[in-house]
Design a protein around this motif. Structure first.
Motif, mmCIF file in Angstrom:
data_model
loop_
_atom_site.group_PDB
_atom_site.id
_atom_site.type_symbol
_atom_site.label_atom_id
_atom_site.label_comp_id
_atom_site.label_asym_id
_atom_site.label_seq_id
_atom_site.Cartn_x
_atom_site.Cartn_y
_atom_site.Cartn_z
ATOM 1 N N TRP B 237 0.832 -1.218 0.000
ATOM 2 C CA TRP B 237 0.000 0.000 0.000
ATOM 3 C C TRP B 237 0.854 1.250 0.000
ATOM 4 O O TRP B 237 0.512 2.258 -0.620
ATOM 5 N N LEU B 240 1.849 1.856 -3.464
ATOM 6 C CA LEU B 240 0.733 2.260 -4.326
ATOM 7 C C LEU B 240 0.355 3.724 -4.110
ATOM 8 O O LEU B 240 0.163 4.482 -5.053
ATOM 9 N N GLN B 241 0.211 4.121 -2.835
ATOM 10 C CA GLN B 241 -0.180 5.498 -2.515
ATOM 11 C C GLN B 241 0.605 5.972 -1.290
ATOM 12 O O GLN B 241 0.098 5.985 -0.169
ATOM 13 N N TYR B 245 -0.616 5.880 2.729
ATOM 14 C CA TYR B 245 -0.300 4.720 3.565
ATOM 15 C C TYR B 245 1.194 4.702 3.841
ATOM 16 O O TYR B 245 1.999 4.457 2.939
ATOM 17 N N PRO B 258 -5.337 11.029 4.518
ATOM 18 C CA PRO B 258 -5.591 12.273 3.785
ATOM 19 C C PRO B 258 -7.037 12.401 3.302
ATOM 20 O O PRO B 258 -7.538 13.512 3.150
#
Lengths: 204, 302
Positions: B237, B240-241, B245, B258
């Motif tokens: 995670w 990915l972002q 995370y 966020p």
């Protein structure tokens, strides 16, 4: 022709009957509540289902004009009912969020309304639908005049786009469903940009 | 002496199986009063005495994207998962690397019952009675070398049995990681069961990580590899972002995701009127783990 068959078939359908149909998703939810069919997190299920019905009705409402223009299918006499139902389900969605989900934690609700893009976007869409629902009656059209009324109801377009964005913003990763809704909404809005053919001139 | 936390009693001693299978039904018919007093014995200093969720709650509401994005996908699709035989590869900075049969990896280690709060990053939570061994015991068994600073966990990615893997929903295999002190902490569990039964497939059979003071996504499921390393490992995670995370992902009501608030959580399991409760820092395990982070700014190291 299919179009004529549909027109013939719909002739006995009165617009108010759309409301009867529109009650069904809510009724199914109520039945599911009492039969324990909503899974272990019924609150999320209810919240998502009413939100999704609102989105589906918004998409359905956006289909009316392109269907008439590009397929010759005229469903315009049902459009008001579809729009009002979209507002009703959006309102239910908001109420479920405030009551069952956030459970009246007003400070958190307030913080979400100013801090969270998906909440801001969703709430903005709801606020745009509000004047549309209030003016969804013949008296309002008469009072406002058709042109002003139509201008006001163009709010449907940004409201639809924001509702689609609201869905995308609240999921993790990239599931297909919210993208499909957004794609449909943008396509339906895009169809409206296609210029109407200029009136044919008579040869001199 | 981890053995002292093991009372020798199992779930069968305190709650008949039919009882916990039907707890949900009972709650619905007899009202919420019953929910507050299930016959459960707290076992050891690490377990909470809060009422655990029913097995039905725990096994029908899962985030296990290898089987699909929906919470009901794992229960629907994980039945096909082959969990025996099962090997766990241990590699990196260890004295005894190799591919271990699960039985051999855990043989002789004390299996404990730990009732932990489980807080998802999506702001819902449950209470889950895990069975498992402390990760520290397994790491001691394989021999951690002094240079090891982190542990990476790799989950199974078997497309023929996992529709979400086949569909490429994330960058598979799923990977997670812990700092060495987090990995060695007595709360950190390699869980092999729930309610004294073997781990249900949809919960990460046959063996999964459980780190109760971190958001649920840190607790990687269906582990096939444990890697000791000297650098902070790739975690799914986070990759990915990264703004959403972090590597640490400690439960913290003061540091919001966020896109949504982490101030409170909905406790799954009481149906329509599941209560929303305030989220506790470190998910309520602060007295046991806060020291690990005393040098860190948790708003930065989220």
């Amino acid at each position: 022709m299919l179009r004529d068959t549909i027109h013939r078939g719909l002739r006995p359908v009165r617009p108010w009957m759309v409301y009867t149909l529109g009650v069904l998703p809510a009724l199914l939810l109520v039945i599911d509540v009492f039969t324990g069919n909503l899974g272990v997190d019924p609150v999320k299920t209810i919240e998502h289902r009413v939100g999704e019905v609102a989105l589906q009705l918004i998409v359905a409402g956006l289909c009316i004009t392109p269907l008439r223009r590009f397929a010759g299918l005229n469903l315009i006499r049902f459009r008001r009912q579809i729009g009002v139902l979209a507002f009703v389900y959006a309102t239910l969605h908001l109420l479920v969020w405030i009551t069952l989900d956030l459970q009246f934690r007003w400070s958190e609700i307030g913080a979400d309304l100013v801090k969270r893009p998906y909440i801001i976007v969703g709430f903005a869409a709801f606020l745009m639908l509000l004047p549309l629902a209030v003016t969804s009656n013949n008296a309002a059209i008469r009072r406002m005049g058709a042109a002003a009324w139509q201008r006001l109801h163009w709010l449907t377009y940004p409201a639809a786009a924001l509702a689609g964005l609201h869905f995308i913003l609240l999921v993790k990763a990239w599931p297909a469903e919210p993208l499909i809704y957004m794609g449909a909404i943008l396509a339906l809005l895009g169809l409206r940009l296609i210029p109407r053919a200029a009136p044919r001139r008579m040869p001199a | 002496m981890a053995q002292r936390y093991n009372s020798g009693l199992g779930w069968a001693d305190v709650t008949p199986k039919a009882g916990w299978l039907n707890r949900r039904h009972l709650m619905m018919t007899m009202g919420a009063a019953l929910a507050a007093s299930p016959a459960l014995a707290a076992t050891g200093p690490y377990s909470t005495d809060e009422a655990p969720n029913s097995l039905e709650d725990i096994t029908s509401y899962n985030n296990f994207y290898e089987f699909g994005f929906d919470k009901t996908d794992p229960a629907a699709h994980a039945g096909k998962l082959t969990t025996s035989p099962w090997a766990v590869e241990v590699d990196g900075l260890v004295d005894r690397p190799g591919s271990y049969d699960l039985v051999d990896l855990l043989k002789g280690l004390p299996v404990e019952e730990r009732i932990y709060r489980f807080r998802c990053v999506e702001a819902w939570s449950m209470v889950i009675p895990w069975n498992g061994v402390q990760l520290s015991h397994v790491l001691d068994r394989v021999g951690v070398q002094p240079g090891a600073k982190f542990v990476q966990f790799t989950s199974l990615a078997r497309p023929e049995e996992m529709p979400g893997v086949k569909a490429g929903l994330l960058d598979w295999p799923y990977r997670e990681g812990l700092r060495m002190d987090e990995a060695m902490h007595p709360l950190t569990l390699l869980a092999t069961g729930i309610y004294g039964e073997p781990m249900p497939n949809q919960n990460g059979a046959p063996i999964r990580l459980v780190v109760p003071w971190k958001y649920g996504f840190k607790s990687a499921k269906s582990l096939v590899k444990i890697t000791l390393t000297d650098r902070m490992p790739y975690t799914t995670w986070n990759a990915l972002q990264p703004k959403e995370y972090g590597f640490y992902a400690n439960v913290n009501p003061e540091v919001d995701h966020p896109r949504w608030s982490q101030a409170s959580e909905r406790r799954i399991g009481a149906g329509l009127f599941a209560s929303r409760v305030d989220t506790q820092k470190f998910n309520g395990y602060g007295d046991l783990v806060a020291d690990l982070y005393k040098e860190q700014d948790l708003a930065r190291d989220y």
